[in-house]
Motif scaffolding. Sequence first.
Motif, PDB file in Angstrom:
ATOM      1  N   PHE A   3       0.843  -1.183   0.000  1.00  0.00           N
ATOM      2  CA  PHE A   3       0.000   0.000   0.000  1.00  0.00           C
ATOM      3  C   PHE A   3       0.881   1.236   0.000  1.00  0.00           C
ATOM      4  O   PHE A   3       1.965   1.231   0.534  1.00  0.00           O
ATOM      5  N   ALA A   5       1.460   5.306   1.137  1.00  0.00           N
ATOM      6  CA  ALA A   5       1.164   6.090   2.328  1.00  0.00           C
ATOM      7  C   ALA A   5       1.647   7.509   2.117  1.00  0.00           C
ATOM      8  O   ALA A   5       2.584   7.747   1.372  1.00  0.00           O
ATOM      9  N   THR A   6       1.006   8.451   2.771  1.00  0.00           N
ATOM     10  CA  THR A   6       1.368   9.849   2.692  1.00  0.00           C
ATOM     11  C   THR A   6       2.009  10.273   4.003  1.00  0.00           C
ATOM     12  O   THR A   6       1.633   9.799   5.061  1.00  0.00           O
ATOM     13  N   TYR A  97      -6.022   6.942   9.063  1.00  0.00           N
ATOM     14  CA  TYR A  97      -6.550   6.524   7.765  1.00  0.00           C
ATOM     15  C   TYR A  97      -7.535   7.597   7.317  1.00  0.00           C
ATOM     16  O   TYR A  97      -8.466   7.945   8.047  1.00  0.00           O
ATOM     17  N   ALA A 103      -8.536   9.999  -2.870  1.00  0.00           N
ATOM     18  CA  ALA A 103      -7.756   8.867  -2.378  1.00  0.00           C
ATOM     19  C   ALA A 103      -8.222   8.415  -1.002  1.00  0.00           C
ATOM     20  O   ALA A 103      -8.798   9.186  -0.242  1.00  0.00           O
ATOM     21  N   SER A 104      -7.956   7.174  -0.718  1.00  0.00           N
ATOM     22  CA  SER A 104      -8.106   6.595   0.615  1.00  0.00           C
ATOM     23  C   SER A 104      -6.746   6.034   0.973  1.00  0.00           C
ATOM     24  O   SER A 104      -6.211   5.195   0.236  1.00  0.00           O
ATOM     25  N   GLU A 105      -6.173   6.494   2.087  1.00  0.00           N
ATOM     26  CA  GLU A 105      -4.803   6.104   2.382  1.00  0.00           C
ATOM     27  C   GLU A 105      -4.485   6.218   3.860  1.00  0.00           C
ATOM     28  O   GLU A 105      -5.147   6.930   4.599  1.00  0.00           O
ATOM     29  N   GLU A 121       4.809  11.788  -0.522  1.00  0.00           N
ATOM     30  CA  GLU A 121       5.077  10.352  -0.491  1.00  0.00           C
ATOM     31  C   GLU A 121       6.395  10.000   0.179  1.00  0.00           C
ATOM     32  O   GLU A 121       6.530   8.946   0.763  1.00  0.00           O
TER      33      GLU A 121
END
Length: 125
Positions: A3, A5-6, A97, A103-105, A121
């Motif tokens: 996955f 991630a930010t 989350y 987006a979903s992250e 990122e």
Amino acid sequence: MTFGATVRAVTRSRLIPTRAALSLTPAAVKKVTDITTRQQCQGLKVSVRTRGCNGLTYVLDFCDYATKFDEVVEQDGVKIFIDSKALMTLIGTEMDYTTNKLASEFVFNNPNVKGTCGCGESFSV
């Protein structure tokens, strides 16, 4: 499957001693529970890799057991396994989350981050 991630740099606030290297928000706990139930794994493993324009990036993988030097964070019934190389960069971090129109992250609110790239990122410590 991995996955993305930010990363968000957050201002240093008064440090409150905690027992866990990483804390999870209720939204993160819910999403990790959903993922681990669907994938039939014990938890997620957080590691840091050299990548991106600012140096480091978080990587999340499915995990069933801790390796020799991994740190295990258990909160509200979910397990997060932290790779030993990532531990020092994660101390005091909150894992969240978020979901929006684009987006979903997972988002790591890390007080140790000194800088991030424009896309959020990668980061430097």
